[in-house]
Design a protein around this motif. Sequence first.
Motif, PDB file in Angstrom:
ATOM      1  N   UNK A 147       0.726  -1.478   0.580  1.00  0.00           N
ATOM      2  CA  UNK A 147       0.354  -0.275   0.146  1.00  0.00           C
ATOM      3  C   UNK A 147       1.154   0.986  -0.057  1.00  0.00           C
ATOM      4  N   UNK A 148       2.012   1.563  -0.417  1.00  0.00           N
ATOM      5  CA  UNK A 148       2.830   1.968  -0.016  1.00  0.00           C
ATOM      6  C   UNK A 148       3.126   2.592  -2.052  1.00  0.00           C
ATOM      7  N   UNK A 149       2.314   3.394  -1.882  1.00  0.00           N
ATOM      8  CA  UNK A 149       2.116   3.659  -3.970  1.00  0.00           C
ATOM      9  C   UNK A 149       2.286   5.332  -4.175  1.00  0.00           C
ATOM     10  N   UNK A 150       2.773   5.864  -4.029  1.00  0.00           N
ATOM     11  CA  UNK A 150       3.749   6.735  -3.398  1.00  0.00           C
ATOM     12  C   UNK A 150       3.922   7.037  -5.278  1.00  0.00           C
ATOM     13  N   UNK A 151       5.705   6.173  -5.294  1.00  0.00           N
ATOM     14  CA  UNK A 151       6.163   6.381  -6.501  1.00  0.00           C
ATOM     15  C   UNK A 151       5.690   4.669  -6.943  1.00  0.00           C
ATOM     16  N   UNK A 152       4.615   4.271  -6.909  1.00  0.00           N
ATOM     17  CA  UNK A 152       3.973   2.973  -7.946  1.00  0.00           C
ATOM     18  C   UNK A 152       3.895   3.544  -9.234  1.00  0.00           C
ATOM     19  N   UNK A 153       4.629   2.537 -10.081  1.00  0.00           N
ATOM     20  CA  UNK A 153       3.615   2.834 -11.237  1.00  0.00           C
ATOM     21  C   UNK A 153       2.683   1.631 -11.785  1.00  0.00           C
ATOM     22  N   UNK A 154       1.169   2.847 -12.150  1.00  0.00           N
ATOM     23  CA  UNK A 154       0.038   1.814 -12.749  1.00  0.00           C
ATOM     24  C   UNK A 154       0.370   0.626 -13.537  1.00  0.00           C
ATOM     25  N   UNK A 155       0.956   0.597 -14.599  1.00  0.00           N
ATOM     26  CA  UNK A 155       0.349   0.210 -15.641  1.00  0.00           C
ATOM     27  C   UNK A 155       1.829  -1.273 -15.176  1.00  0.00           C
ATOM     28  N   UNK A 156       3.027  -0.645 -14.229  1.00  0.00           N
ATOM     29  CA  UNK A 156       3.515  -2.084 -13.778  1.00  0.00           C
ATOM     30  C   UNK A 156       2.436  -3.022 -13.085  1.00  0.00           C
ATOM     31  N   UNK A 157       1.571  -2.000 -12.220  1.00  0.00           N
ATOM     32  CA  UNK A 157       1.642  -2.866 -10.744  1.00  0.00           C
ATOM     33  C   UNK A 157       0.186  -3.624 -11.801  1.00  0.00           C
ATOM     34  N   UNK A 158      -0.568  -3.128 -12.498  1.00  0.00           N
ATOM     35  CA  UNK A 158      -1.408  -3.722 -13.521  1.00  0.00           C
ATOM     36  C   UNK A 158      -1.333  -5.200 -13.808  1.00  0.00           C
ATOM     37  N   UNK A 159      -0.309  -4.641 -14.288  1.00  0.00           N
ATOM     38  CA  UNK A 159       0.726  -5.973 -15.569  1.00  0.00           C
ATOM     39  C   UNK A 159       0.980  -6.943 -14.453  1.00  0.00           C
ATOM     40  N   UNK A 160       1.881  -6.600 -13.281  1.00  0.00           N
ATOM     41  CA  UNK A 160       2.345  -7.763 -12.293  1.00  0.00           C
ATOM     42  C   UNK A 160       0.788  -8.793 -11.667  1.00  0.00           C
ATOM     43  N   UNK A 161       0.314  -8.544 -11.305  1.00  0.00           N
ATOM     44  CA  UNK A 161      -1.451  -8.615 -11.244  1.00  0.00           C
ATOM     45  C   UNK A 161      -1.646  -9.638 -12.397  1.00  0.00           C
ATOM     46  N   UNK A 162      -2.152  -9.104 -13.341  1.00  0.00           N
ATOM     47  CA  UNK A 162      -2.538  -9.448 -14.487  1.00  0.00           C
ATOM     48  C   UNK A 162      -1.901 -11.534 -14.596  1.00  0.00           C
ATOM     49  N   UNK A 163      -0.341 -10.464 -14.226  1.00  0.00           N
ATOM     50  CA  UNK A 163       0.357 -12.557 -14.865  1.00  0.00           C
ATOM     51  C   UNK A 163       0.355 -12.854 -13.416  1.00  0.00           C
ATOM     52  N   UNK A 164      -0.059 -12.852 -12.166  1.00  0.00           N
ATOM     53  CA  UNK A 164       0.155 -13.523 -10.927  1.00  0.00           C
ATOM     54  C   UNK A 164      -1.572 -14.120 -11.292  1.00  0.00           C
ATOM     55  N   UNK A 165      -2.370 -13.284 -12.203  1.00  0.00           N
ATOM     56  CA  UNK A 165      -3.814 -13.652 -12.145  1.00  0.00           C
ATOM     57  C   UNK A 165      -3.446 -15.177 -12.661  1.00  0.00           C
ATOM     58  N   UNK A 166      -2.913 -14.988 -13.730  1.00  0.00           N
ATOM     59  CA  UNK A 166      -3.069 -16.366 -15.708  1.00  0.00           C
ATOM     60  C   UNK A 166      -1.811 -17.720 -14.865  1.00  0.00           C
TER      61      UNK A 166
END
Length: 211
Positions: A136-155
Amino acid sequence: MPETPQPQPTRTPKSPLPAGAEPPPANSEPPPAGAEPLPAGAEPPPARSEPPHAGAGERASLTAFVQYQRETLAMKCAGLTAGQLKERAVPPSGMSLLGLVRHLAEVERSWFGNVLNQEAARADRTGRVPGDRADFDVADADPDEAFAVWHAECARSRAVVDGLDSLDHTVDFRGDAYSLRYVLTHMIEEYARHNGHADLLRERIDGATGE
Protein backbone atom coordinates in the motif's frame (compact mmCIF):
# COMPACT_ATOMS: atom_id res chain seq x y z
CA MET A 1 -2.85 -21.93 11.44
CA PRO A 2 0.49 -20.59 10.19
CA GLU A 3 0.93 -17.03 9.13
CA THR A 4 -1.26 -16.49 6.09
CA PRO A 5 0.74 -15.93 2.91
CA GLN A 6 0.29 -12.38 1.79
CA PRO A 7 0.81 -11.56 -1.84
CA GLN A 8 0.57 -8.46 -4.71
CA PRO A 9 -1.28 -7.02 -8.12
CA THR A 10 -2.68 -5.66 -13.44
CA ARG A 11 -4.03 -3.24 -15.87
CA THR A 12 -7.49 -3.31 -17.21
CA PRO A 13 -7.70 -2.34 -20.81
CA LYS A 14 -9.24 1.09 -21.06
CA SER A 15 -9.83 1.35 -24.77
CA PRO A 16 -12.91 0.25 -26.72
CA LEU A 17 -12.76 -3.03 -28.61
CA PRO A 18 -10.59 -2.69 -31.73
CA ALA A 19 -12.11 -3.28 -35.14
CA GLY A 20 -12.79 -6.94 -35.67
CA ALA A 21 -12.45 -7.85 -31.99
CA GLU A 22 -14.98 -10.21 -30.49
CA PRO A 23 -17.57 -8.76 -28.10
CA PRO A 24 -17.71 -9.94 -24.45
CA PRO A 25 -19.07 -13.45 -23.89
CA ALA A 26 -22.82 -13.86 -23.96
CA ASN A 27 -22.94 -14.50 -20.23
CA SER A 28 -21.22 -11.21 -19.38
CA GLU A 29 -23.27 -8.94 -17.18
CA PRO A 30 -25.56 -6.53 -19.03
CA PRO A 31 -25.58 -2.87 -18.03
CA PRO A 32 -27.75 -2.26 -14.95
CA ALA A 33 -31.35 -1.34 -15.67
CA GLY A 34 -31.73 2.39 -15.99
CA ALA A 35 -27.99 2.98 -16.36
CA GLU A 36 -27.05 6.36 -17.80
CA PRO A 37 -25.66 6.25 -21.36
CA LEU A 38 -21.92 6.79 -21.60
CA PRO A 39 -20.89 10.37 -22.39
CA ALA A 40 -19.41 10.99 -25.83
CA GLY A 41 -15.86 9.67 -25.93
CA ALA A 42 -16.15 7.78 -22.64
CA GLU A 43 -14.80 4.26 -22.45
CA PRO A 44 -17.04 1.37 -21.34
CA PRO A 45 -16.13 -0.45 -18.12
CA PRO A 46 -14.57 -3.91 -18.39
CA ALA A 47 -17.08 -6.73 -18.79
CA ARG A 48 -17.52 -9.35 -16.09
CA SER A 49 -18.34 -12.99 -16.74
CA GLU A 50 -21.31 -14.02 -14.62
CA PRO A 51 -20.68 -17.28 -12.70
CA PRO A 52 -23.03 -20.14 -13.63
CA HIS A 53 -26.35 -20.02 -11.79
CA ALA A 54 -27.06 -23.74 -12.14
CA GLY A 55 -25.82 -26.90 -13.78
CA ALA A 56 -22.15 -26.40 -12.94
CA GLY A 57 -20.06 -28.60 -10.70
CA GLU A 58 -18.28 -27.40 -7.57
CA ARG A 59 -14.95 -26.78 -9.29
CA ALA A 60 -16.49 -24.79 -12.15
CA SER A 61 -18.48 -22.70 -9.67
CA LEU A 62 -15.50 -21.94 -7.43
CA THR A 63 -13.16 -20.99 -10.27
CA ALA A 64 -15.86 -18.87 -11.91
CA PHE A 65 -16.48 -16.94 -8.71
CA VAL A 66 -12.76 -16.30 -8.19
CA GLN A 67 -12.54 -14.93 -11.73
CA TYR A 68 -15.69 -12.84 -11.24
CA GLN A 69 -14.12 -11.23 -8.16
CA ARG A 70 -10.92 -10.49 -10.11
CA GLU A 71 -12.96 -8.82 -12.84
CA THR A 72 -14.85 -6.83 -10.20
CA LEU A 73 -11.60 -5.33 -8.93
CA ALA A 74 -10.61 -4.45 -12.51
CA MET A 75 -13.98 -2.76 -12.98
CA LYS A 76 -13.54 -0.71 -9.80
CA CYS A 77 -10.22 0.63 -11.11
CA ALA A 78 -11.31 1.33 -14.69
CA GLY A 79 -11.20 4.84 -16.10
CA LEU A 80 -9.17 6.47 -13.31
CA THR A 81 -5.98 8.47 -13.51
CA ALA A 82 -2.75 7.35 -11.85
CA GLY A 83 -3.33 9.94 -9.14
CA GLN A 84 -6.84 8.69 -8.46
CA LEU A 85 -5.67 5.08 -8.29
CA LYS A 86 -3.09 6.11 -5.67
CA GLU A 87 -5.51 8.22 -3.63
CA ARG A 88 -6.00 7.15 -0.02
CA ALA A 89 -9.59 8.24 -0.21
CA VAL A 90 -11.00 6.80 3.03
CA PRO A 91 -8.85 8.17 5.89
CA PRO A 92 -7.46 7.17 8.26
CA SER A 93 -7.03 3.99 6.21
CA GLY A 94 -3.89 3.89 4.11
CA MET A 95 -5.60 1.79 1.43
CA SER A 96 -5.84 2.87 -2.19
CA LEU A 97 -7.15 1.13 -5.28
CA LEU A 98 -3.61 0.72 -6.60
CA GLY A 99 -2.54 -0.64 -3.22
CA LEU A 100 -5.32 -3.23 -3.41
CA VAL A 101 -4.14 -4.30 -6.86
CA ARG A 102 -0.55 -4.66 -5.62
CA HIS A 103 -1.69 -6.54 -2.51
CA LEU A 104 -3.90 -8.96 -4.41
CA ALA A 105 -1.11 -9.74 -6.88
CA GLU A 106 0.92 -10.84 -3.89
CA VAL A 107 -2.00 -12.83 -2.50
CA GLU A 108 -2.29 -14.66 -5.84
CA ARG A 109 1.45 -15.39 -5.86
CA SER A 110 1.49 -16.64 -2.29
CA TRP A 111 -1.54 -18.94 -2.32
CA PHE A 112 -1.32 -20.40 -5.81
CA GLY A 113 2.45 -20.23 -6.27
CA ASN A 114 3.97 -20.74 -2.85
CA VAL A 115 1.28 -22.85 -1.24
CA LEU A 116 -0.34 -24.94 -3.98
CA ASN A 117 2.64 -25.08 -6.35
CA GLN A 118 5.22 -25.36 -3.55
CA GLU A 119 7.35 -22.49 -4.89
CA ALA A 120 9.60 -20.36 -2.73
CA ALA A 121 9.14 -16.95 -4.34
CA ARG A 122 9.34 -14.00 -1.99
CA ALA A 123 7.62 -10.63 -2.18
CA ASP A 124 9.73 -8.24 -4.21
CA ARG A 125 8.70 -5.11 -2.33
CA THR A 126 9.78 -3.85 1.06
CA GLY A 127 8.33 -0.95 2.98
CA ARG A 128 10.00 2.36 3.66
CA VAL A 129 9.96 1.39 7.34
CA PRO A 130 11.94 -1.82 8.03
CA GLY A 131 9.53 -4.73 8.45
CA ASP A 132 6.60 -2.92 6.82
CA ARG A 133 4.93 -4.35 3.73
CA ALA A 134 5.02 -2.17 0.67
CA ASP A 135 1.75 -3.21 -0.99
CA PHE A 136 0.00 0.00 0.00
CA ASP A 137 3.05 2.26 -0.24
CA VAL A 138 2.12 3.51 -3.71
CA ALA A 139 3.61 7.01 -3.87
CA ASP A 140 6.31 5.91 -6.31
CA ALA A 141 4.41 2.95 -7.81
CA ASP A 142 3.85 2.68 -11.56
CA PRO A 143 0.17 1.76 -12.17
CA ASP A 144 0.93 0.13 -15.54
CA GLU A 145 3.56 -2.08 -13.94
CA ALA A 146 1.33 -2.93 -10.97
CA PHE A 147 -1.58 -3.97 -13.18
CA ALA A 148 0.73 -5.97 -15.45
CA VAL A 149 2.11 -7.85 -12.43
CA TRP A 150 -1.39 -8.54 -11.12
CA HIS A 151 -2.65 -9.82 -14.48
CA ALA A 152 0.42 -12.04 -14.84
CA GLU A 153 -0.06 -13.50 -11.36
CA CYS A 154 -3.76 -14.16 -12.08
CA ALA A 155 -2.79 -15.99 -15.28
CA ARG A 156 -0.21 -18.07 -13.39
CA SER A 157 -2.81 -18.87 -10.73
CA ARG A 158 -5.24 -20.13 -13.35
CA ALA A 159 -2.49 -22.29 -14.84
CA VAL A 160 -1.71 -23.80 -11.43
CA VAL A 161 -5.38 -24.62 -10.87
CA ASP A 162 -5.71 -26.13 -14.35
CA GLY A 163 -2.77 -28.40 -13.58
CA LEU A 164 -4.41 -29.94 -10.51
CA ASP A 165 -6.85 -32.77 -11.10
CA SER A 166 -8.98 -32.53 -7.98
CA LEU A 167 -10.36 -30.04 -5.47
CA ASP A 168 -9.11 -32.51 -2.89
CA HIS A 169 -5.49 -32.04 -4.00
CA THR A 170 -3.74 -31.21 -0.72
CA VAL A 171 -0.30 -29.82 0.06
CA ASP A 172 1.64 -29.26 3.26
CA PHE A 173 2.65 -25.68 3.96
CA ARG A 174 4.42 -24.67 7.15
CA GLY A 175 3.15 -27.75 8.93
CA ASP A 176 -0.51 -27.38 7.91
CA ALA A 177 -2.51 -28.96 5.10
CA TYR A 178 -4.31 -26.92 2.44
CA SER A 179 -6.54 -28.26 -0.33
CA LEU A 180 -7.29 -26.65 -3.68
CA ARG A 181 -10.89 -26.36 -2.49
CA TYR A 182 -9.78 -24.35 0.55
CA VAL A 183 -7.54 -22.03 -1.48
CA LEU A 184 -10.23 -21.24 -4.06
CA THR A 185 -12.79 -20.58 -1.32
CA HIS A 186 -10.33 -18.42 0.58
CA MET A 187 -9.56 -16.40 -2.54
CA ILE A 188 -13.25 -15.66 -3.06
CA GLU A 189 -13.39 -14.38 0.53
CA GLU A 190 -10.16 -12.38 0.10
CA TYR A 191 -11.28 -10.64 -3.08
CA ALA A 192 -14.86 -10.06 -1.87
CA ARG A 193 -13.60 -8.34 1.29
CA HIS A 194 -11.19 -6.11 -0.61
CA ASN A 195 -13.76 -5.37 -3.31
CA GLY A 196 -15.91 -3.96 -0.51
CA HIS A 197 -13.00 -1.67 0.31
CA ALA A 198 -12.72 -0.82 -3.39
CA ASP A 199 -16.41 0.15 -3.45
CA LEU A 200 -15.86 2.75 -0.74
CA LEU A 201 -12.63 4.04 -2.27
CA ARG A 202 -14.20 4.46 -5.72
CA GLU A 203 -17.24 6.26 -4.34
CA ARG A 204 -15.03 8.72 -2.47
CA ILE A 205 -12.84 9.29 -5.54
CA ASP A 206 -15.46 10.10 -8.16
CA GLY A 207 -18.87 9.25 -6.76
CA ALA A 208 -19.27 5.99 -8.70
CA THR A 209 -21.42 3.61 -6.68
CA GLY A 210 -22.92 0.16 -6.95
CA GLU A 211 -21.42 -2.79 -8.75
